[in-house]
Design an enzyme around this catalytic site. Structure first.
Site, short mmCIF file in Angstrom:
data_model
loop_
_atom_site.label_atom_id
_atom_site.label_comp_id
_atom_site.label_asym_id
_atom_site.label_seq_id
_atom_site.Cartn_x
_atom_site.Cartn_y
_atom_site.Cartn_z
N GLY A 12 0.79 -1.24 0.00
CA GLY A 12 0.00 0.00 0.00
C GLY A 12 0.82 1.27 0.00
N ASN A 14 1.65 2.95 -2.58
CA ASN A 14 0.96 3.87 -3.50
C ASN A 14 -0.28 4.46 -2.84
OD1 ASN A 14 1.96 4.19 -6.43
ND2 ASN A 14 2.37 2.03 -5.96
N HIS A 104 0.17 -0.29 -13.63
CA HIS A 104 0.95 -1.50 -13.87
C HIS A 104 2.43 -1.12 -13.89
CE1 HIS A 104 1.52 -5.62 -15.11
NE2 HIS A 104 2.45 -5.17 -15.94
#
Ligand code: GAR
Length: 192
Positions: A12, A14, A104
């Site tokens: 987490g 990000n 991605h």
């Protein structure tokens, strides 16, 4: 107020970076972080940051409307997959057209698809002696990593970079660009 719902499955970092970014903004709120993994570090991060979070069952996610109904209640303007590793089921995709995006950790269409996540991606990039890698932010469709690309950024790889160095370079790009791209999408009408 624009409303973001985040999905994450692991660390987490990000999520934390996105939360930090939007805490300084008046017009955007992170309404909830959803995870399929009750042991995910992202839950600790959310609790520390005082962000609502909710863990759901993986089977219920893919075979029932329970997460769809939660999302309907949360009324998101944008659903952001930030390190989320499950395939999003069609009932959710159909109900939120052009409102679900994913990040991605590679330059799609290379190094995408089932099983390509996190360090698996960076290992494959290293094994192929790529000279560059990067990030792809894209809309989510029913197939992994195939939706329309919104943004890509590249970074060079040197021959001395190991997998962890590549991962770090990619994470830096993610921290730099993901919140900005989210903000840009929220500021334009992406409903069409
Ligand atoms: C990120 O690098 C993200 O791009 C990747 O997982 C990592 C999560 O890191 N996502 C995928 O691989 C999706 N296929 P984080 O939990 O520290 O944000």
């Amino acid at each position: 107020m624009k409303r973001i719902v985040l999905f994450a499955s692991g660390s987490g970092s990000n999520v934390e970076n996105i939360v930090d970014y939007f805490q300084k903004k008046q017009k955007v709120t992170i309404v909830c972080v959803l995870t399929n993994n009750r042991n995910a570090k992202v839950i600790d991060r959310c609790n520390r940051l005082k962000i609502n979070n909710l863990c759901f069952n993986k089977t219920a996610f893919s075979t029932t409307d329970c997460v769809l109904n939660i999302l309907r209640d949360l009324k998101p303007d944008l659903i952001v997959l930030a390190g989320f590793l499950l395939k999003v089921p069609e009932n959710i995709i159909q109900n939120f057209p052009h409102k679900i995006i994913n990040i991605h950790p590679a330059l799609l269409p290379k190094y995408g698809g089932k099983g390509m996540f996190g360090d698996h991606v960076h290992k494959a990039v290293k094994a192929n002696n790529e000279l560059e890698t990067g990030i792809t932010i894209h809309y989510v469709t029913k197939n992994y990593d195939e939706g329309a690309i919104i943004h890509q950024s590249k970074v060079e790889i040197s021959s001395t970079d190991n997998v962890s160095a590549i991962a770090q370079k990619v994470h830096q790009l993610e921290y730099q660009y993901f919140p900005v791209i989210i903000e840009r999408l929220l500021n334009k009408d992406h409903g069409e």
